[in-house]
Design an enzyme around this catalytic site. Structure first.
Site, PDB file in Angstrom:
ATOM      1  N   GLY A 116       0.831  -1.198   0.000  1.00 55.58           N
ATOM      2  CA  GLY A 116       0.000   0.000   0.000  1.00 55.58           C
ATOM      3  C   GLY A 116       0.859   1.238   0.000  1.00 55.58           C
ATOM      4  O   GLY A 116       1.982   1.214  -0.518  1.00 55.58           O
ATOM      5  N   GLU A 117       0.331   2.346   0.553  1.00 56.46           N
ATOM      6  CA  GLU A 117       1.027   3.651   0.558  1.00 56.46           C
ATOM      7  C   GLU A 117       1.215   4.204  -0.852  1.00 56.46           C
ATOM      8  O   GLU A 117       1.954   5.173  -1.035  1.00 56.46           O
ATOM      9  CB  GLU A 117       2.436   3.555   1.195  1.00 56.46           C
ATOM     10  CG  GLU A 117       2.492   2.988   2.576  1.00 56.46           C
ATOM     11  CD  GLU A 117       3.932   2.902   3.105  1.00 56.46           C
ATOM     12  OE1 GLU A 117       4.872   3.364   2.427  1.00 56.46           O
ATOM     13  OE2 GLU A 117       4.106   2.385   4.227  1.00 56.46           O
ATOM     14  N   GLY A 118       0.630   3.558  -1.862  1.00 55.16           N
ATOM     15  CA  GLY A 118       0.894   3.960  -3.239  1.00 55.16           C
ATOM     16  C   GLY A 118       2.223   3.453  -3.763  1.00 55.16           C
ATOM     17  O   GLY A 118       2.688   3.879  -4.826  1.00 55.16           O
TER      18      GLY A 118
END
Lengths: 317, 317
Positions: free
Chosen positions: A283-285
């Site tokens: 996640g987190e981009g």
């Protein structure tokens, strides 16, 4: 997209000093960027990454390997520059913004009631919409929210039907996976009446960071900023838009195929071929941020290469 | 590789603020870089790309869609900054060096006689070996040489046996492909006596830029600089080393799977999983150069992220 720019970029691509098609998918990516940016020489040197963070009532169901307080701890880590996304943003020259969305007030547990009120979901959609820098060359929406793979699985199940959308997330064991599947099933049963309405699905089963990502992807569309989609959660947010309005993600490319089990299935539903497949599930981009490099390479070649005429190179025959 | 550095990097990886394994293959890549660089915090911000260019007598057999003079024209294009590899080098902050190897004196047509003399092949191996900057964080060997997919196919066929190693290259039609296959078969028949000796295979069937790439990959090994392998031609050069000395490519990662038909088969022989698969078939080191971004991302995360203790984030359980 801008048809004139696409035509000009396509013509330019045919004149560059390389055999036709030799840059493979990079060529189509550069032309796609040209269309959204409205120029035959697109750029990708000023990307924007925005992370939205939210907390989820459904964590009460024991759906995550990590405690919910990790969301706010990781937001502090983003602020201090210590997370993976900070390093990736720096590596690819991206501006990084972080929006923590009412972390001390988790959404409601969607197995019991709607996750958000109408006012809440509208507020975070708008927050996401307004988070996009219209001068950015590329946009990545990332997220942090303990419990949000369960939320994303519920959204995917509601939007597309079927079961098996829950996965291992940050690393739950078999019992945790069973609790995720049970929570998804309970959520769908609780909100059965609204499953045909994508925005109600987002309100009842979603989360603040996920609604904000959807708003941001829409905001990027309005600003004609191309988007790189991240993993399962970002794609679930995007799917709300695509189901509501087919074609809503034409300005989006899939950055990567994540290790989260159902991500490939979700990408198939979205009709998106991932740029990378390196087994990320952070996640987190992060997966989308890593793919910024691919688009920077594609755009650098397209916009910077000499044509056969400029270089005095013989074309093939 | 440095076992102490690998152990330290592995320990560090386990303490970074992310769920265990959440960065997927990026984690193994960073640890692999650590081993070759001899530090628990490897770097990738100073890569080196070297392009070797050569001409091939076998072009007389009509094996390319482009005339042989394109080799020297493209070398001029590299010098003026107009080629794809110039843009990729700039995008990823790499130093780019170009070595044109006796372009006005093509190798001999390998269907008739050995492509190179012993003195010639030794000279270009050394040239490649010495082209590596020992202070570089990463090394990419690229090539330019009209006709060299035929040369690479002949090498692969000689080293691994079997047929079907020839492919479309820069874009030959069916008749051109048949001429490539015929040239490979004729070369193998002509040099049947030396096919069990990888260095003689390189001399009799190879080319100057290919031998120089092999020398450079060896030079990088001696300097403990990790290498990103490019496409079919670079991998054919690398295969000479691997067949001669199994394990010779432990310091190499496959940058991409190219569109050249037999590249996947060659990567399988080398036991290398590509980082990217975007349909490139340009050469010049372009696919490997694009993969620099992936390694820069991996190393940036590994060497720059905070640990759980540093960030005050709760670990999972």
């Amino acid at each position: 997209p801008d048809a004139t720019a696409i035509a000009a970029a396509t013509a330019r691509n045919g004149q560059l000093t390389k055999p036709p098609g030799a840059l493979g998918r990079m060529e189509a990516l550069a032309i796609w960027m040209a269309g959204w940016q409205g120029t035959d020489k697109p750029r990708a040197d000023q990307p924007q990454i925005v992370i939205f963070a939210g907390n989820h009532g459904v964590t009460a169901r024991g759906v995550s390997a990590f405690p919910a307080e990790v969301t706010v701890q990781m937001v502090a880590n983003f602020a201090h520059g210590g997370a993976a996304i900070n390093q990736l943003a720096k590596a690819f020259g991206a501006k990084l913004d972080v929006h923590a969305l009412d972390l001390d007030r988790p959404t409601a547990d969607f197995t019991e009631q709607p996750a958000m009120s109408e006012a809440e979901v509208v507020a975070v959609l708008r927050k996401g919409f307004e988070a996009v820098d219209p001068t950015a060359h590329l946009f990545v929406a990332g997220e942090m929210g303990i419990g949000n793979t369960t939320v994303a699985a519920a959204l995917a199940a509601a939007l597309y039907g079927g079961t098996g959308w829950a996965g291992r997330g940050t690393g739950v064991d078999d019992a945790g996976l069973a609790r995720k599947e049970a929570a998804v099933a309970a959520g769908l049963a609780r909100h059965a009446a609204v499953l045909s309405d994508p925005l109600q699905v987002l309100r009842c089963l979603g989360g603040r960071e996920i609604a904000a990502m959807a708003g941001a992807i829409l905001g990027a569309r309005m600003a004609r900023v191309p988007v790189i989609l991240d993993g399962f959660i970002a794609c679930a947010a995007a799917a709300v838009l695509e189901v509501a309005t087919p074609g809503a993600l034409d300005h989006c490319v899939a950055g990567h195929l994540s290790a989260e089990g159902a991500h490939g299935r979700l990408l198939e539903r979205l009709g998106k071929e991932p740029l990378l497949s390196l087994g990320l599930r952070l996640g987190e981009g992060s997966g989308a941020a890593l793919a910024i490099g691919v688009l920077q390479g594609a755009v650098a070649c397209h916009s910077g290469m000499a044509t056969f005429a400029e270089a005095g190179v013989a074309a093939g025959g």
